[in-house]
Design a protein around this motif. Sequence first.
Motif, PDB file in Angstrom:
ATOM      1  N   GLU A 178      22.818  38.957  10.433  1.00  0.00           N
ATOM      2  CA  GLU A 178      22.909  40.290  11.060  1.00  0.00           C
ATOM      3  C   GLU A 178      21.619  41.084  10.842  1.00  0.00           C
ATOM      4  OE1 GLU A 178      26.494  41.734   9.178  1.00  0.00           O
ATOM      5  OE2 GLU A 178      27.608  40.036   9.998  1.00  0.00           O
ATOM      6  N   ASP A 179      21.088  41.015   9.625  1.00  0.00           N
ATOM      7  CA  ASP A 179      19.862  41.752   9.309  1.00  0.00           C
ATOM      8  C   ASP A 179      18.630  41.098   9.940  1.00  0.00           C
ATOM      9  OD1 ASP A 179      21.286  43.565   7.832  1.00  0.00           O
ATOM     10  OD2 ASP A 179      20.685  42.781   5.874  1.00  0.00           O
ATOM     11  N   GLN A 214      21.692  45.689  24.856  1.00  0.00           N
ATOM     12  CA  GLN A 214      22.178  44.316  25.011  1.00  0.00           C
ATOM     13  C   GLN A 214      22.135  43.565  23.682  1.00  0.00           C
ATOM     14  OE1 GLN A 214      19.817  43.347  28.854  1.00  0.00           O
ATOM     15  NE2 GLN A 214      21.614  42.012  28.883  1.00  0.00           N
ATOM     16  N   ILE A 215      21.094  43.836  22.886  1.00  0.00           N
ATOM     17  CA  ILE A 215      20.972  43.169  21.582  1.00  0.00           C
ATOM     18  C   ILE A 215      22.088  43.650  20.644  1.00  0.00           C
ATOM     19  CG2 ILE A 215      19.483  42.887  19.546  1.00  0.00           C
ATOM     20  CD1 ILE A 215      17.084  43.145  21.616  1.00  0.00           C
ATOM     21  N   ASP A 220      27.282  42.754  17.968  1.00  0.00           N
ATOM     22  CA  ASP A 220      28.714  43.039  17.884  1.00  0.00           C
ATOM     23  C   ASP A 220      29.533  41.766  18.125  1.00  0.00           C
ATOM     24  OD1 ASP A 220      31.061  45.039  18.055  1.00  0.00           O
ATOM     25  OD2 ASP A 220      31.239  43.932  19.925  1.00  0.00           O
ATOM     26  N   ARG A 221      29.131  40.974  19.099  1.00  0.00           N
ATOM     27  CA  ARG A 221      29.846  39.717  19.350  1.00  0.00           C
ATOM     28  C   ARG A 221      29.737  38.787  18.138  1.00  0.00           C
ATOM     29  NH1 ARG A 221      30.422  38.841  25.364  1.00  0.00           N
ATOM     30  NH2 ARG A 221      29.821  40.877  26.163  1.00  0.00           N
TER      31      ARG A 221
ATOM     32  N   HIS B 225      38.932  38.583  18.870  1.00  0.00           N
ATOM     33  CA  HIS B 225      38.045  39.734  18.678  1.00  0.00           C
ATOM     34  C   HIS B 225      38.524  40.640  17.543  1.00  0.00           C
ATOM     35  CE1 HIS B 225      36.183  39.507  22.986  1.00  0.00           C
ATOM     36  NE2 HIS B 225      36.229  38.337  22.397  1.00  0.00           N
ATOM     37  N   ALA B 226      37.974  40.445  16.360  1.00  0.00           N
ATOM     38  CA  ALA B 226      38.380  41.222  15.181  1.00  0.00           C
ATOM     39  C   ALA B 226      37.562  42.507  15.089  1.00  0.00           C
ATOM     40  CB  ALA B 226      38.205  40.375  13.926  1.00  0.00           C
ATOM     41  N   GLU B 227      37.890  43.460  15.975  1.00  0.00           N
ATOM     42  CA  GLU B 227      37.072  44.673  16.070  1.00  0.00           C
ATOM     43  C   GLU B 227      37.454  45.752  15.066  1.00  0.00           C
ATOM     44  OE1 GLU B 227      36.240  44.343  20.881  1.00  0.00           O
ATOM     45  OE2 GLU B 227      37.444  45.979  20.099  1.00  0.00           O
ATOM     46  N   ALA B 228      38.759  45.962  14.883  1.00  0.00           N
ATOM     47  CA  ALA B 228      39.221  47.074  14.042  1.00  0.00           C
ATOM     48  C   ALA B 228      40.653  46.794  13.613  1.00  0.00           C
ATOM     49  CB  ALA B 228      39.154  48.387  14.837  1.00  0.00           C
TER      50      ALA B 228
END
Lengths: 403, 403
Positions: A178-179, A214-215, A220-221, B225-228
């Motif tokens: 992620e970072d 978009q990034i 998020d995905r 989708h584990a969003e919240a």
Amino acid sequence: MTYRPLEISTVTDYIRDTALMGSIFSKDETLVAEDLADGNVNLVFRVSNGTTSKTASVIVKQALPYARAVGESFPMPLKRISVEHHALTVQAQYCPQWVPRVYYYDEDMALMVMEDLNQHVIMRKGMMQQIQYPQFARHLGLFLARTLFYTSDLYCASEVKKQQVSLRINPELCRVTEDLVFTHPFIDHPGNHWNPRLTEEIDEIRTDSPLLAQIMDLKDRFMTHAEALIHGDLHTGSIMLNQHHTAVIDPEFSFYGPMAFDVGSLLGNLAISYVAQGAYGLNTKTVAEYRRWIAESIQTIWTVFSLEFRSLWRTYAHSWKNEVYIDQYLHRLLRESLGFGGVEIIRRIVGLAHTVDLEHITDNEMKTYAEITALRMGRLWIQRSHQLTHIDELVSLMREVAL
Amino acid sequence: MTYRPLEISTVTDYIRDTALMGSIFSKDETLVAEDLADGNVNLVFRVSNGTTSKTASVIVKQALPYARAVGESFPMPLKRISVEHHALTVQAQYCPQWVPRVYYYDEDMALMVMEDLNQHVIMRKGMMQQIQYPQFARHLGLFLARTLFYTSDLYCASEVKKQQVSLRINPELCRVTEDLVFTHPFIDHPGNHWNPRLTEEIDEIRTDSPLLAQIMDLKDRFMTHAEALIHGDLHTGSIMLNQHHTAVIDPEFSFYGPMAFDVGSLLGNLAISYVAQGAYGLNTKTVAEYRRWIAESIQTIWTVFSLEFRSLWRTYAHSWKNEVYIDQYLHRLLRESLGFGGVEIIRRIVGLAHTVDLEHITDNEMKTYAEITALRMGRLWIQRSHQLTHIDELVSLMREVAL
């Protein structure tokens, strides 16, 4: 046994105390160790039964509580060996021919003893010598289709898959991705470094709000879509191969994530090599020929992947039988792969971890030109990821940008 | 204490042994119990300190190892009370005013003692009497924005959120939703039942491959989708309210899932009431007026939700600051909500669990007409979910279909 890092002077004693004496090695033979560590994070030794005429050898891979190349300031959990061991076990269930065998696993020591792939080379290095691997694309297409399909909700029982998602979270290593992949390259961060002649190009990326959106969507995905047990770090440095065999190694970043992250990482790294070929001082014909092979490999990976995935789907995905949905699903995977691939290309030029494909170019003019081309490629991949409908469009795009 | 189901004759003795004597109740007062169970799955008692002039009362909710309304053939894990308890705790952290207080929790007995909302009614029943609730839409918009935002990756530290995703899997109850909402209504399954005059309409849905592909896509989102931390069952039967207060109850289906599932379930159930109003034999003006209130509520829920979500985002989502992305994210949530809402509408007419809004219509002609209208509405919501850009379009769509 409590954890202690092995050294070249202690690794043979360690092996001598295991059941490997009598299976891989004969009971009383003399063992010899070599230090092979050239990755960023782990201790790696070869232990064999002779220096010149060895008949048996193994690889000992041990985690350190930090990243070896950076030092103790970059802590990494020892548990990553158990993540890797589990991923190799699952992959071996569906693709035994394309992962190294594990002979011995010691959780306390954060250590695995594995097959010595001494007839194989790291793909990234082979590509820097323009070596074509005729089996590679088919093998990877099948590897991706099988590991991703069989660990997804398309194949697994709903409850079993959720238990696996829960058991296989990998928060520390996901955080690294992620970072280093999705965040730091696009902001000011001390871990970033780049050729100063790229600053204008990078500023442009960092102020392009729709691109950054978009990034973020891709990040998020990556963080929320638990689709399948993915490799998590599938670049050309995680592939060892020769003309006949292919092995996917190092799945320590593995977790339940978006399938397209694996596909995209692989395609992105192939694209980096594609661009870099033009800066090695080779003659035009050699460059064109090798690029043609890379482009064909990309097409083959996707074609084999989607054919195999579709065939597994039709055979096993009883609750998801719907040809319209299969088509949409594969299209989505292709578009997402393009997005993830584009981010991978950019972060390899701007972020902490660069690739030797570009880094070993000695001519600064040529290097700058290749890096700018790659940055443009990465950006275009992300931008086009909403509209791509066929893998051939990706290959045409690569040709255009590299010209 | 080992688990045993309470009865009206034993529940007061149980309460007498807890610390509630001396807090909610006086030390030695006489307690009276009523059996309130009218949901599908749990035991529910009211325990109070008097029959006529009670000054204190609580609700005792205890899980059975199966669904009460169906019987032992439909096993459900006792652990759902701990899921509900945890969800109520988290929701109370961000929205204390909109969830019932929990006074006492006994994990072994699979039991909670909770605030008695005896000044509130179940919203579904209130809507069947055309009662307008002026605070409801604002309360729910804020409830959704806060519970969803604060438990997502937009707010939580990456590692903390992944640990929570792992701890809060809810495989058995997710499986119920996957089956009863997304799967069984669209295939032949013995759990389904419907008004036989709808068969033609239902056949049309079940043979519409593009529609079924969209439903599969929504099921895939629900599963991956584990969003919240979502409520997981947010229909108008999970809301108790009056003119001033609103309480969201029964989050036993809670897990880390797609945010839009909560929004969509709520909107879908409001739409069912919207359609049903036309079949209650009311005068045209009353129907039009109540429908106008429902439509305004839907607009307000979304408007309040998106304003609050955006404001929280701007204040707290430091790694996700990008106005283009916020807009895209909210648009995606709106479109997904429409899809989930559409599936909810259809499954409430075709699947195992129907709603009293439609079921209590006595005139068969009127009932059939309302159900066909609702089925068309559900289908249109799903079909339009790819292109919707503003909540007003949804309301126009509802008006057109219901005419």
